[in-house]
Design a protein around this motif. Structure first.
Motif, PDB file in Angstrom:
ATOM      1  N   ALA A 133       0.860  -1.181   0.000  1.00 20.26           N
ATOM      2  CA  ALA A 133       0.000   0.000   0.000  1.00 20.26           C
ATOM      3  C   ALA A 133       0.899   1.236   0.000  1.00 20.26           C
ATOM      4  O   ALA A 133       2.077   1.146   0.355  1.00 20.26           O
ATOM      5  N   PHE A 134       0.341   2.352  -0.398  1.00 17.74           N
ATOM      6  CA  PHE A 134       1.129   3.588  -0.314  1.00 17.74           C
ATOM      7  C   PHE A 134       1.513   3.795   1.158  1.00 17.74           C
ATOM      8  O   PHE A 134       0.693   3.614   2.049  1.00 17.74           O
ATOM      9  N   PRO A 135       2.786   4.148   1.403  1.00 16.23           N
ATOM     10  CA  PRO A 135       3.263   4.124   2.796  1.00 16.23           C
ATOM     11  C   PRO A 135       2.473   5.033   3.726  1.00 16.23           C
ATOM     12  O   PRO A 135       2.371   4.742   4.925  1.00 16.23           O
ATOM     13  N   SER A 136       1.932   6.134   3.206  1.00 12.72           N
ATOM     14  CA  SER A 136       1.179   7.013   4.097  1.00 12.72           C
ATOM     15  C   SER A 136      -0.044   6.289   4.651  1.00 12.72           C
ATOM     16  O   SER A 136      -0.405   6.468   5.816  1.00 12.72           O
ATOM     17  N   PHE A 194      -1.192   2.131  -6.031  1.00 12.04           N
ATOM     18  CA  PHE A 194      -0.200   3.117  -6.502  1.00 12.04           C
ATOM     19  C   PHE A 194       0.969   2.457  -7.223  1.00 12.04           C
ATOM     20  O   PHE A 194       1.653   3.090  -8.017  1.00 12.04           O
TER      21      PHE A 194
ATOM     22  N   ALA B 273       0.251   9.157  12.142  1.00  7.84           N
ATOM     23  CA  ALA B 273       1.330   9.420  11.204  1.00  7.84           C
ATOM     24  C   ALA B 273       0.870   9.477   9.754  1.00  7.84           C
ATOM     25  O   ALA B 273      -0.176   8.949   9.381  1.00  7.84           O
ATOM     26  N   GLY B 274       1.689  10.140   8.951  1.00  5.02           N
ATOM     27  CA  GLY B 274       1.582  10.154   7.501  1.00  5.02           C
ATOM     28  C   GLY B 274       2.974  10.214   6.913  1.00  5.02           C
ATOM     29  O   GLY B 274       3.946  10.470   7.629  1.00  5.02           O
ATOM     30  N   TRP B 275       3.072  10.002   5.612  1.00  7.72           N
ATOM     31  CA  TRP B 275       4.403   9.779   5.021  1.00  7.72           C
ATOM     32  C   TRP B 275       5.322  10.978   5.121  1.00  7.72           C
ATOM     33  O   TRP B 275       6.533  10.816   5.122  1.00  7.72           O
ATOM     34  N   LEU B 286       9.160   4.315   0.065  1.00  4.76           N
ATOM     35  CA  LEU B 286       7.737   3.989  -0.024  1.00  4.76           C
ATOM     36  C   LEU B 286       7.400   2.689   0.699  1.00  4.76           C
ATOM     37  O   LEU B 286       7.724   2.531   1.866  1.00  4.76           O
ATOM     38  N   HIS B 287       6.798   1.751  -0.037  1.00  4.74           N
ATOM     39  CA  HIS B 287       6.336   0.523   0.607  1.00  4.74           C
ATOM     40  C   HIS B 287       7.498  -0.351   1.073  1.00  4.74           C
ATOM     41  O   HIS B 287       7.287  -1.313   1.812  1.00  4.74           O
ATOM     42  N   GLU B 289       9.535   0.675   3.023  1.00  2.00           N
ATOM     43  CA  GLU B 289       9.767   1.186   4.379  1.00  2.00           C
ATOM     44  C   GLU B 289       8.455   1.142   5.160  1.00  2.00           C
ATOM     45  O   GLU B 289       7.858   2.169   5.458  1.00  2.00           O
ATOM     46  N   ILE B 303       1.903  15.175   8.064  1.00  2.00           N
ATOM     47  CA  ILE B 303       1.109  14.065   7.553  1.00  2.00           C
ATOM     48  C   ILE B 303       1.311  13.933   6.040  1.00  2.00           C
ATOM     49  O   ILE B 303       1.675  12.877   5.547  1.00  2.00           O
TER      50      ILE B 303
END
Lengths: 431, 431
Positions: A133-136, A194, B273-275, B286-287, B289, B303
């Motif tokens: 998934a998108f990391p955010s 994504f 949290a957000g990216w 990205l994914h 991590e 965020i």
């Protein structure tokens, strides 16, 4: 139709394209030869609608000339600026107008939706996501779990592609839902992944989860403005999206949220509140109204006043979607096709032949195939890719997927022969 | 100095004002006679810095010409746009540069701070606020309490003025802290109250609460850009603010947050949290991590990516504050004075004589007096107020306070005789 790799064939498709003049509605970055680049980064940042400048400048003028009175005195009053975006967005996502709202950023909206819809109990506390998934989204969901005193190791279920496959089978998602049905609280998936470009079967997954009383939400970052959506009819519980990708609203532009009517009108749902979610009829009673009374629509999740300069360009972009007849019209009017081969020896390396990239608004039927391309290209293009041949003519984002290449092409109307993808250690294409 | 109600005296003060040329740096709305209005609505929306237009247009140009590459290729790269605002803001609030971040809206930031700092336990779960507080704060705090399964009736403590008084005595706040010390989790107060104009004794209140292990946060909506602040030295735990009032960043502009260094560098603190809160060194893995690794600064609460068009005008405004020598210089260079009377018979009606409104950047010592004016005017001006005499020359926000009148006056440099406040059923001052 039999596709050909000749440029003449591409030019012919262009000439027959009823939406070809829409390319003129966007600013295309120029190459070194002062000709417009073929922009393949709409998945990262959509191009600027030419009409956006006048709208932004109008708001600058309003600020300069009217000051605070611009909240009420202009053609698109600031105080209710979000309302100007409501109807075209409802059309775009297949929603009732009371189900959509623009506010905050995508991941903030995901947190706000989770505050309402993720209310874990001892027995029902799990969340199902896709991987990757998108990391955010990953960070948001994991920290939501921790926020409630739980451990992602226990509470997070990940749906993955099978070995040697590149997209997640819908049946496997449904199986996971059934397996964890008693403990599952929320399913959060992308509309379009994504990374792989997979278009999820939103309707089927939603129905499968709701059969067990599970809430279903979608991150539409790569889906809105890209594929036709029918969120209301599909009975999706909630959705969130950003608008700086396929919605062309500018860097870090205001994000959106969908709350299904049956929730949106339920004022008793818990939420993290702010004054702009309060009923406008009593909002300016201020401290004389110490009890929060939410608007009986998606507006009830608003927190603060609309960020005008992060919203203004979206007005220009949404008008273009309406001009074009929306996503359904795009899907009808356009064809898309992609062919590729892949060396079996280096399955994650981009030794690919990407023969055609269509300019379609629509999604392909062959999402399985497309995703293989996307997977490989994305893996390689964590740095910028070079494409053989026309490389001077292309601009690629930092995390490009072929799915994205294909689907943002309402921003330009040119059927291009891409050529053979050569290697991953690419030079940057635009200085 | 003996103040006089004569215009000549006001003009003399103007001529001696070393900051008088700063009025030229803002667009002032014009009256019917095409002369600039005296703008009394900076508490609602700060005026537009003239330099903001060029910065916004520069970003439009970057979008048009560079597309996604503007994230890295311009003088103020979009990817790190928040960094351009960091140092001037740190100067403005008295912070280390790693303690401040611009993101989201004020109330979203309050929720994010509460997600970190309000972790109620069975024994320690109460929140202390002032009353009246701005309703968005009230809604945020009450829904935070409900979010944790608690009842505001049990968990919310309100500090109020004593009977027949208009501001809250610091000693009463300290008493409440002591009384609830064992159960108190967080104190959330305004820096300057939106309604009474009271400037709270941030340092003393913070120390009093922290002596009992209580976290202290401030909503600086009406304080930042208005009064000198020393958040770091005062040891404040966190603060949040909007920047569309005294920071003149435009309607719904990006908001700010302060997290004290001892927390900001603590990566183990829980958060939603957000990216963009993730370490930039691994953010674009990205994914790959999947574990969130926060930046070791206030940036770790970010965020999503920076909202460029909601941030650009703030660059212009912060430069003006720096030009003027910051808040401390303003406080040194300027005087403020306010005199008033109030009919005892109608204590909540605005039959007031507001003789002088100074253009000072600084806060007054006589906040007790000022607050009486503010209270009365604000009550009346839930609709727009008219002022006798110079009313054509004024523009008032919807919820004006005299405190605000006084303190946003860095936006114009004119010492004005206001005249006698006549009645509450006022015509609108600006058509």
């Amino acid at each position: 139709m039999i596709f050909s790799a000749e440029e003449q064939f591409a030019l012919q498709l262009d000439s027959e394209d009823p939406l070809r003049h829409f390319r003129q509605k966007f600013h295309l970055p120029l190459g070194k030869d002062d000709r417009p680049l073929i922009y393949f980064a709409g998945n990262s940042l959509g191009l600027m609608p030419k009409a956006a400048r006048a709208i932004v400048e109008e708001e600058l003028d309003n600020w300069a000339k009217l000051g605070v009175d611009a909240h009420h005195a202009t053609g698109t009053p600031w105080y209710t600026y979000h309302e100007a975006l409501r109807e075209p967005t409802a059309r775009l996502v297949g929603a009732n107008s009371l189900e959509v709202i623009y506010m905050n950023s995508l991941t903030v909206n995901l947190h706000l939706m989770m505050a309402t819809f993720y209310r874990p109990t001892k027995s029902r506390f799990k969340i199902l996501m896709e991987e990757p998934a998108f990391p955010s989204d990953t960070y948001a969901i994991k920290t939501q779990i921790v926020h409630h005193g739980l451990d992602p190791k226990d509470a997070l279920i990940l749906a993955r592609p099978r070995k040697n496959e590149f997209i997640i089978r819908t049946e496997d998602i449904v199986d996971l839902i059934q397996k964890h049905a008693d403990q599952l609280a929320v399913v959060v998936l992308a509309g379009v992944n994504f990374f792989t470009g997979q278009l999820f079967d939103v309707e089927r997954i939603t129905a499968a989860a709701q059969a067990y009383g599970v809430v279903v939400g979608f991150d539409l970052a790569h889906a809105i403005g890209n594929v036709p959506l029918s969120l209301h009819d599909w009975n999706v519980d909630f959705a969130v999206w950003c608008s700086y990708k396929y919605l062309n609203a500018g860097p870090g532009a205001v994000a959106g949220a969908f709350v299904h009517q049956r929730h949106a009108t339920n004022r008793k749902l818990p939420r993290l509140a702010g004054w702009f979610g309060n009923d406008p009829n009593t909002r300016f009673r201020l401290h004389l109204e110490p009890e929060f009374v939410p608007v009986s629509s998606a507006d009830g999740w608003q927190i603060s006043n609309p960020p005008i300069f992060a919203m203004a360009p979206l007005r220009a972009s949404l008008a273009i979607f309406d001009d074009a007849g929306g996503m359904e019209a795009g899907a009808r009017n356009r064809r898309c096709e992609m062919r590729f081969s892949r060396t079996q020896r280096h399955p994650r390396r981009p030794y690919l032949t990407l023969q055609y990239v269509s300019r379609s608004l629509a999604f392909c039927e062959d999402s399985g195939s497309a995703s293989i391309v996307a997977q490989s290209i994305t893996t390689a293009s964590l740095r910028i890719l070079a494409l053989q041949g026309d490389c001077e003519r292309m601009q690629l984002g930092g995390h490009q997927s072929a799915r994205d290449c294909r689907i943002f092409l309402h921003e330009f109307s040119r059927c291009v022969f891409i050529g053979r993808l050569k290697n991953r250690n690419a030079k940057r294409l635009v200085a």
